[in-house]
Enzyme design. Structure first.
Site, PDB file in Angstrom:
ATOM      1  N   SER A  98       0.830  -1.200   0.000  1.00 29.95           N
ATOM      2  CA  SER A  98       0.000   0.000   0.000  1.00 29.95           C
ATOM      3  C   SER A  98       0.875   1.265   0.000  1.00 29.95           C
ATOM      4  CB  SER A  98      -0.964  -0.046   1.193  1.00 29.95           C
ATOM      5  OG  SER A  98      -1.962   0.929   1.084  1.00 29.95           O
ATOM      6  N   ASP A 222      -9.701  -5.125  -4.616  1.00 30.75           N
ATOM      7  CA  ASP A 222      -9.132  -4.058  -3.788  1.00 30.75           C
ATOM      8  C   ASP A 222      -9.969  -2.781  -3.911  1.00 30.75           C
ATOM      9  OD1 ASP A 222      -7.439  -2.166  -2.502  1.00 30.75           O
ATOM     10  OD2 ASP A 222      -5.680  -3.356  -3.040  1.00 30.75           O
ATOM     11  N   HIS A 250      -7.692  -5.556  -0.252  1.00 33.30           N
ATOM     12  CA  HIS A 250      -6.441  -4.846  -0.006  1.00 33.30           C
ATOM     13  C   HIS A 250      -5.480  -5.635   0.878  1.00 33.30           C
ATOM     14  CE1 HIS A 250      -4.069  -1.264  -0.288  1.00 33.30           C
ATOM     15  NE2 HIS A 250      -4.091  -1.004   0.999  1.00 33.30           N
TER      16      HIS A 250
END
Length: 270
Positions: A98, A222, A250
């Site tokens: 991320s 995601d 995610h």
């Protein structure tokens, strides 16, 4: 084994070093708003396969110091370099999830990939997490602004809501509590400032500067870093392999952890 590395005067980064005698080294950088603990289900497996797993808590998070300043990609990348230099790491795999993925991409561009032999990106927030005139695929900026406002007004409630945003599969209430607890030790201002960073910063020019083999792992469900980001990474990084995770959002490092660990090991060994 845990210890601290000073990356600038008055700022220490906490490092967890698992299996220091391992044959191959991976440096993990976590995403927002977590800590190195997010990689628990990698640390359960990879050290036993002979890997040295090093994980840092980025500034403002986990056990690291929490200065008022420094929550942008350049400074975060410099912190990564501080850890790499302090530990003398060479010929290792650099990995990020991320915002941590964005951080390691900036590291590769800003520091010419110093010491890194391979790069692994997990649901990376690049080239832009938010929509732009030339990139209509990201999250609306107003959604991130809402997260910033929630962080500054009721951060525990904001963290609770991330369970629905981060996971595609149904997870236990206990795991949701664990995930929530990982985010709590962060400073509120750090959590807000990093959100502003991934709302406003971009890495379009960074991708082409990556000069090592790169693995991109991304969940097709995601809701944070949309799948189109992974496609853009694959197109922008010269030597990149993209692997989709069909049952993940995610948090693919948990939701399909066996596949995740297998793909990462095969990439490093290849």
């Amino acid at each position: 084994m845990g210890y601290y590395v000073q990356v600038e005067p008055g700022v220490r980064i906490y490092v967890e070093d698992i299996n220091p005698g391992g044959n191959k080294t991976i440096l993990f950088v976590h995403g927002w708003p977590l800590s190195h603990q997010a990689y628990e289900y990698q640390f359960n497996v990879l050290p036993g396969k002979g890997y040295r797993c090093i994980a840092m808590d980025t500034r403002g998070y986990g056990k690291s110091d929490k200065p008022w300043e420094g929550y942008n990609l350049d400074r975060m990348a410099d912190d990564v370099k501080g850890v790499i230099d302090a530990l003398g790491l060479r010929n290792f795999t650099l990995a990020g999830h991320s915002y941590g993925g964005a951080t390691v991409i900036r590291y590769m561009a800003r520091h010419q990939g110093h010491g890194v032999s391979k790069l692994a990106l997990f649901a990376a927030a690049a080239p832009s997490l938010t929509r732009r005139p030339n990139f209509p695929y990201g999250m609306p900026k107003e959604n991130v602004t809402q997260l910033v406002n929630q962080t500054l007004n009721d951060r525990p409630n904001m963290l609770r809501g991330l369970k629905e945003l981060f996971f595609f599969q149904n997870i236990s209430n206990a795991l949701g509590d664990w995930f929530f607890d990982i985010g709590l030790p962060a400073a509120g201002y750090a959590t807000a400032k990093v959100a502003i960073s991934f709302r406003d910063e971009e890495l379009f020019s960074d991708l082409g500067k990556i000069c090592v083999p790169t693995l991109i792992l991304h969940g097709i469900h995601d809701k944070v870093c949309y799948p189109e980001l992974a496609v853009a990474q694959k197109e922008g990084i010269p030597d990149a392999k993209l692997v989709w995770f069909e049952f993940s959002g995610h948090s693919l490092f948990y939701e399909e952890r066996d596949k995740f660990n297998k793909e990462l090991m095969e990439f490093i060994e290849g």
